[in-house]
Design a protein around this motif. Structure first.
Motif, PDB file in Angstrom:
ATOM      1  N   ILE A   1       1.167   4.511 -10.553  1.00 24.26           N
ATOM      2  CA  ILE A   1       2.116   4.945  -9.526  1.00 24.26           C
ATOM      3  C   ILE A   1       1.558   6.033  -8.617  1.00 24.26           C
ATOM      4  O   ILE A   1       1.628   5.923  -7.387  1.00 24.26           O
ATOM      5  CB  ILE A   1       3.452   5.372 -10.174  1.00 24.26           C
ATOM      6  CG1 ILE A   1       4.166   4.129 -10.731  1.00 24.26           C
ATOM      7  CG2 ILE A   1       4.346   6.089  -9.156  1.00 24.26           C
ATOM      8  CD1 ILE A   1       5.486   4.416 -11.399  1.00 24.26           C
ATOM      9  N   PRO A   2       0.943   7.117  -9.151  1.00 26.25           N
ATOM     10  CA  PRO A   2       0.410   8.139  -8.236  1.00 26.25           C
ATOM     11  C   PRO A   2      -0.719   7.629  -7.345  1.00 26.25           C
ATOM     12  O   PRO A   2      -0.904   8.122  -6.230  1.00 26.25           O
ATOM     13  CB  PRO A   2      -0.095   9.233  -9.190  1.00 26.25           C
ATOM     14  CG  PRO A   2       0.648   9.016 -10.460  1.00 26.25           C
ATOM     15  CD  PRO A   2       0.822   7.539 -10.556  1.00 26.25           C
ATOM     16  N   ALA A   3      -1.466   6.635  -7.849  1.00 30.67           N
ATOM     17  CA  ALA A   3      -2.614   6.145  -7.083  1.00 30.67           C
ATOM     18  C   ALA A   3      -2.221   5.134  -6.012  1.00 30.67           C
ATOM     19  O   ALA A   3      -2.880   5.046  -4.972  1.00 30.67           O
ATOM     20  CB  ALA A   3      -3.630   5.518  -8.036  1.00 30.67           C
ATOM     21  N   VAL A   4      -1.157   4.383  -6.243  1.00 31.21           N
ATOM     22  CA  VAL A   4      -0.810   3.261  -5.365  1.00 31.21           C
ATOM     23  C   VAL A   4       0.466   3.509  -4.562  1.00 31.21           C
ATOM     24  O   VAL A   4       0.556   3.133  -3.389  1.00 31.21           O
ATOM     25  CB  VAL A   4      -0.669   1.966  -6.191  1.00 31.21           C
ATOM     26  CG1 VAL A   4      -0.214   0.811  -5.314  1.00 31.21           C
ATOM     27  CG2 VAL A   4      -1.992   1.631  -6.871  1.00 31.21           C
ATOM     28  N   PHE A   5       1.463   4.147  -5.163  1.00 36.08           N
ATOM     29  CA  PHE A   5       2.765   4.292  -4.523  1.00 36.08           C
ATOM     30  C   PHE A   5       2.791   5.483  -3.576  1.00 36.08           C
ATOM     31  O   PHE A   5       2.170   6.510  -3.828  1.00 36.08           O
ATOM     32  CB  PHE A   5       3.857   4.468  -5.577  1.00 36.08           C
ATOM     33  CG  PHE A   5       4.225   3.207  -6.320  1.00 36.08           C
ATOM     34  CD1 PHE A   5       5.550   2.922  -6.583  1.00 36.08           C
ATOM     35  CD2 PHE A   5       3.260   2.315  -6.769  1.00 36.08           C
ATOM     36  CE1 PHE A   5       5.906   1.769  -7.272  1.00 36.08           C
ATOM     37  CE2 PHE A   5       3.596   1.165  -7.454  1.00 36.08           C
ATOM     38  CZ  PHE A   5       4.928   0.886  -7.706  1.00 36.08           C
ATOM     39  N   LYS A   6       3.549   5.357  -2.487  1.00 30.80           N
ATOM     40  CA  LYS A   6       3.753   6.463  -1.561  1.00 30.80           C
ATOM     41  C   LYS A   6       4.639   7.531  -2.195  1.00 30.80           C
ATOM     42  O   LYS A   6       5.422   7.242  -3.096  1.00 30.80           O
ATOM     43  CB  LYS A   6       4.439   5.985  -0.281  1.00 30.80           C
ATOM     44  CG  LYS A   6       3.730   4.940   0.539  1.00 30.80           C
ATOM     45  CD  LYS A   6       4.567   4.667   1.791  1.00 30.80           C
ATOM     46  CE  LYS A   6       3.981   3.523   2.617  1.00 30.80           C
ATOM     47  NZ  LYS A   6       4.188   2.219   1.925  1.00 30.80           N
ATOM     48  N   THR A   7       4.586   8.724  -1.651  1.00 29.42           N
ATOM     49  CA  THR A   7       5.561   9.745  -1.991  1.00 29.42           C
ATOM     50  C   THR A   7       6.861   9.448  -1.242  1.00 29.42           C
ATOM     51  O   THR A   7       6.875   8.698  -0.257  1.00 29.42           O
ATOM     52  CB  THR A   7       5.069  11.144  -1.594  1.00 29.42           C
ATOM     53  OG1 THR A   7       4.925  11.192  -0.168  1.00 29.42           O
ATOM     54  CG2 THR A   7       3.734  11.468  -2.263  1.00 29.42           C
ATOM     55  N   SER A   8       7.947  10.033  -1.699  1.00 23.86           N
ATOM     56  CA  SER A   8       9.229   9.847  -1.007  1.00 23.86           C
ATOM     57  C   SER A   8       9.156  10.358   0.418  1.00 23.86           C
ATOM     58  O   SER A   8       9.690   9.731   1.344  1.00 23.86           O
ATOM     59  CB  SER A   8      10.338  10.573  -1.775  1.00 23.86           C
ATOM     60  OG  SER A   8      10.549   9.995  -3.034  1.00 23.86           O
TER      61      SER A   8
END
Length: 343
Positions: free
Chosen positions: A300-307
């Motif tokens: 998640i931290p590597a692929v997903f955007k922050t809010s």
């Protein structure tokens, strides 16, 4: 259903924008406006509300079904609004310099309201209360419908529908239908149409809808089919892709309802697709699997955007033109949208 090539290209684009966020709109883009973020107490919704506060909104309304949670979010946004006002005052030496004025409005009222998309009564009560805000003064300038859930298991709502169908599709559509006649009546008090934007998902394109017409023709109905526990879609996202696809179909019909005889919309409707974003919405899926609990902190931290990053796309739904009425935020036909202009 989207092709594998399209899905891969979207994932690559999501990863790219995760590391290279879209620029924010110019300061004052929401100057003097009243904004309502449905589902604005956490995650994407709260980040979108914060952007609107920072970009000059006069009032930001946020909703949640949890009174404590929406109260905490209200206090957070009020602190941001006060910080903006203090910074503007400091920039002008504590007051307006001769012949000058702040570049955009810095005072922002934050209003917290209760809305439970799981209950029709709550949706009706909220719609009635919202209609009283700026009645006869143009109503709400920008409505962002961001409320959504993802369940790892079949879970019925108090209304008898599977919760994802209830919240993500039925609740959002009911609220829109209740508010659109009011927004139409307020159009004569406005210089330009109000904006209504839905948070959608590319997961909706993973559905194979080839059997849906048959279910409708047989009398069973698409909603009734997916509401049965034995047909509830298995997999990591459960009924989320189905609910978002149904919302997209409904949006197409809503778009037709707001076009006047002159072909121009009296409310500009758009769907905004923020891509893969790290928010609390994934918590039930992650908690349901030991493997995902191990993998999520890595992926998640590597692929997903922050809010904050994903919300930059959502707020573009309040800045589109009449010509972009119901233009999806992710275009594949070469047409440019508000979000594309910021790249």
């Amino acid at each position: 259903m989207a092709s594998i090539t399209q899905i891969i290209s979207w994932i690559v684009r999501d990863i790219y924008h995760g590391w290279n966020p879209l620029p924010l709109p110019p300061a004052g883009s929401f100057g003097g406006q009243t904004v309502c973020v449905v589902g604005g107490s956490t995650g994407l919704g709260l980040a979108a509300a914060e952007h609107c506060v920072n970009l000059g909104a006069a009032e930001v309304i946020i909703t949640s079904r949890d009174m404590h949670r929406v109260g905490v979010a209200k206090e957070y946004l009020e602190e941001k609004a006060q910080a903006n006002a203090n910074a503007a005052a400091a920039a002008t030496g504590g007051g307006e310099a001769a012949g000058s004025s702040p570049p955009f409005r810095t005072e922002c009222r934050v209003r917290a309201m209760i809305l439970d998309m799981n209950r029709y009564g709550s949706v009706v009560a909220f719609a009635n209360a919202l209609k009283e805000i700026r009645r006869g003064q143009g109503g709400i300038d920008f409505l962002l419908f961001n409320a959504a859930v993802i369940q790892a298991r079949y879970r019925p709502s108090p209304e008898g529908w599977q919760e994802e169908l209830q919240v993500n599709a039925l609740g959002n559509v009911l609220l829109a239908l209740l508010l659109l006649p009011w927004l139409r009546a307020e159009r004569r008090h406005r210089a330009a149409p109000a904006h209504l934007a839905f948070t959608t998902s590319s997961a909706s394109l993973s559905n194979d809808a080839s059997k849906w017409e048959g279910w409708s023709a047989s009398g069973e109905g698409v909603l009734n089919h997916w509401n049965k526990e034995e047909y509830w879609p298995p997999g990591l996202s459960g009924g989320y892709p189905v609910s978002k696809a149904l919302l997209m179909y409904a949006e197409r019909e809503l778009e037709k309802l707001v076009v006047g005889p002159d072909g121009k919309p009296w409310v500009i409707i758009n769907s905004m697709e923020p891509g893969m974003v790290k928010t609390e919405i994934q918590r039930h899926v992650v908690e349901s699997s030991s493997f995902l609990q191990f993998l999520a902190p890595i992926i998640i931290p590597a692929v997903f955007k922050t809010s904050e990053n994903g919300a930059r796309i959502l707020i573009m739904g309040g800045l589109t033109t009449e010509e972009e009425h119901y233009a999806h935020s992710r275009q594949s036909d070469g047409e440019e949208t508000a979000a594309d202009r910021m790249e």
